[in-house]
Enzyme design. Structure first.
Site, mmCIF file in Angstrom:
data_model
loop_
_atom_site.group_PDB
_atom_site.id
_atom_site.type_symbol
_atom_site.label_atom_id
_atom_site.label_comp_id
_atom_site.label_asym_id
_atom_site.label_seq_id
_atom_site.Cartn_x
_atom_site.Cartn_y
_atom_site.Cartn_z
ATOM 1 N N ASP A 175 -94.359 112.266 -0.568
ATOM 2 C CA ASP A 175 -93.251 113.210 -0.370
ATOM 3 C C ASP A 175 -92.166 112.985 -1.426
ATOM 4 O OD1 ASP A 175 -94.469 114.282 1.987
ATOM 5 O OD2 ASP A 175 -93.829 112.480 3.046
ATOM 6 N N HIS A 202 -93.856 112.089 8.201
ATOM 7 C CA HIS A 202 -94.760 112.713 7.228
ATOM 8 C C HIS A 202 -95.548 113.856 7.867
ATOM 9 C CE1 HIS A 202 -97.262 113.294 3.760
ATOM 10 N NE2 HIS A 202 -98.348 113.133 4.515
#
Ligand code: NAD
Ligand code: LMR
Length: 338
Positions: A175, A202
């Site tokens: 990310d 996530h």
């Protein structure tokens, strides 16, 4: 940490060579799921990392071939291959870092949570083996759904009486990597100097890029903030759709995983550094695991650094993430506790 010594007899020359390895500066990394879409390129990057002394590859299939292939690369890391549960203990014994990308990936139309039924059991069994074979090792979990698989591993370690919250990590580096790529592209920044924290978890709304904290500082319009945030939150799905049934992100994940493992090794070797990762944390009330910047060091998480000052938009993203995180975490805990 163990001190290993090995005597090698070279049959051709008759020379006996003593090689001594101090594992405090030369770690063993065990890669579980080594034959997969992530496992193979991640194994390649770990084999070429000069800090890695020993790389144990484990999978339920095709490990010998991947291991033979990687072992022909002329870098220092010694590669061993282990196939099937009866050989898992040998892969894990003496490991300083255990990296887990084992499990099934998404297909178009699936959420990460749809992977729970298959992947929860895989992570449980691998964590059980690691808790027994190398209870002090850092564990870096890539397998989705990360928001649930990290609590699963933590509960398994608790059951074995060896849980240390400083040593179990959900890998959210992808990310950060994506955010840095997208932001530098949009704002024409030097990507090698662009830094942004990504907090939360996530999956979807739990992925929270802090665009107000980008370094070097950059200005974004409200519309840019909304579009970039949505793209970062959906970036995994972007890849799943583009691969059209052939899996999810593997190459960028291998890159991100290698960066995270390198940071863990630096910490282990006394070079403190900062990474975001999903760990047990009390920074957000009512949520037991949360990703924020962490200081990594010889004991794993040395300090949870928190997320600093949020914009009102980022505050609203955290509020939206909380119920989803609570649900995902509770599901993982319940899977072990029953
Ligand atoms: P893949 O199917 O290509 O590879 C998975 C590998 O795991 C296979 O080689 C398989 O044999 C192995 N495996 C299955 N069960 C196992 C077991 N019990 N023990 C050891 N190995 C086992 O999948 P992939 O693309 O490499 O993705 C793996 C996982 O990583 C998926 O769950 C995916 O969603 C996740 N992922 C996470 C991130 C992240 O940012 N955290 C990013 C991308 C993918
Ligand atoms: C990603 O973010 O790419 C991974 O979590 C894989 C996925 O299923 O999206």
């Amino acid at each position: 940490m163990a001190f290993a010594s090995k005597t090698v007899l070279n049959a051709a020359s008759g020379i006996c060579r003593l090689s001594v390895r101090n594992t405090s500066s030369a770690p063993k990394v065990a890669l579980l799921g080594a034959s997969g879409g992530i496992g193979q390129p991640l194994g390649l990057l770990l084999k070429t990392n000069p800090k890695v002394a020993s790389l144990a590859l484990y999978d339920v299939a095709n490990t010998a071939g991947v291991g033979a292939d990687l072992s022909h690369i002329d870098t220092a890391a010694q590669v061993t291959s282990h196939t099937g549960p009866e050989n898992l203990h040998a892969a894990l014994e003496g490991a300083d870092i255990v990296v887990i990308p084992a499990g099934v990936p998404r297909k178009p139309g699936m959420t990460r949570d749809d992977l729970f039924n298959v992947n929860a059991g895989i992570v449980r069994d691998l964590a059980e083996a690691a808790a027994k074979a190398c209870p002090k090792a850092f564990v870096a979990i890539i397998t989705n759904p990360v928001n649930s698989t990290v609590p699963i591993a933590a509960e398994v370690y608790k059951n074995n009486g060896v849980y240390d919250p400083k040593r179990i990590f959900g890998v959210t580096t992808l990310d950060v990597v994506r955010s840095q790529a997208f932001i530098s592209e949009l704002k024409k920044l030097d990507v090698s100097k662009t830094v942004i924290p990504v907090i939360g978890g996530h999956s979807g709304v739990t992925i929270i890029p802090l665009l107000s904290q980008v370094q070097p500082s950059a200005q974004f319009s409200d519309s840019e903030i909304e579009k970039l945030t949505a793209r970062i939150q959906d970036a995994g799905t972007e890849v799943v759709k583009a691969k059209a049934g052939a899996g999810s992100a593997t190459l960028s994940m291998a890159f991100a995983g290698a960066r995270f493992v390198d940071a863990l090794i630096s910490g282990l070797q006394g070079k403190k550094n900062v990474q975001c990762s999903f760990v047990e944390s009390d920074v957000v009330k009512g949520v037991d695991y949360f990703s924020t910047p962490l200081e990594l060091g010889p004991n794993g998480v040395e300090k949870i650094l928190g997320y600093g000052k949020l914009s009102s938009y980022e505050q609203s993203l955290v509020e939206a993430a909380v119920p989803e995180l609570q649900k995902n975490i509770a599901k993982g805990v319940k899977f072990i506790k029953g």
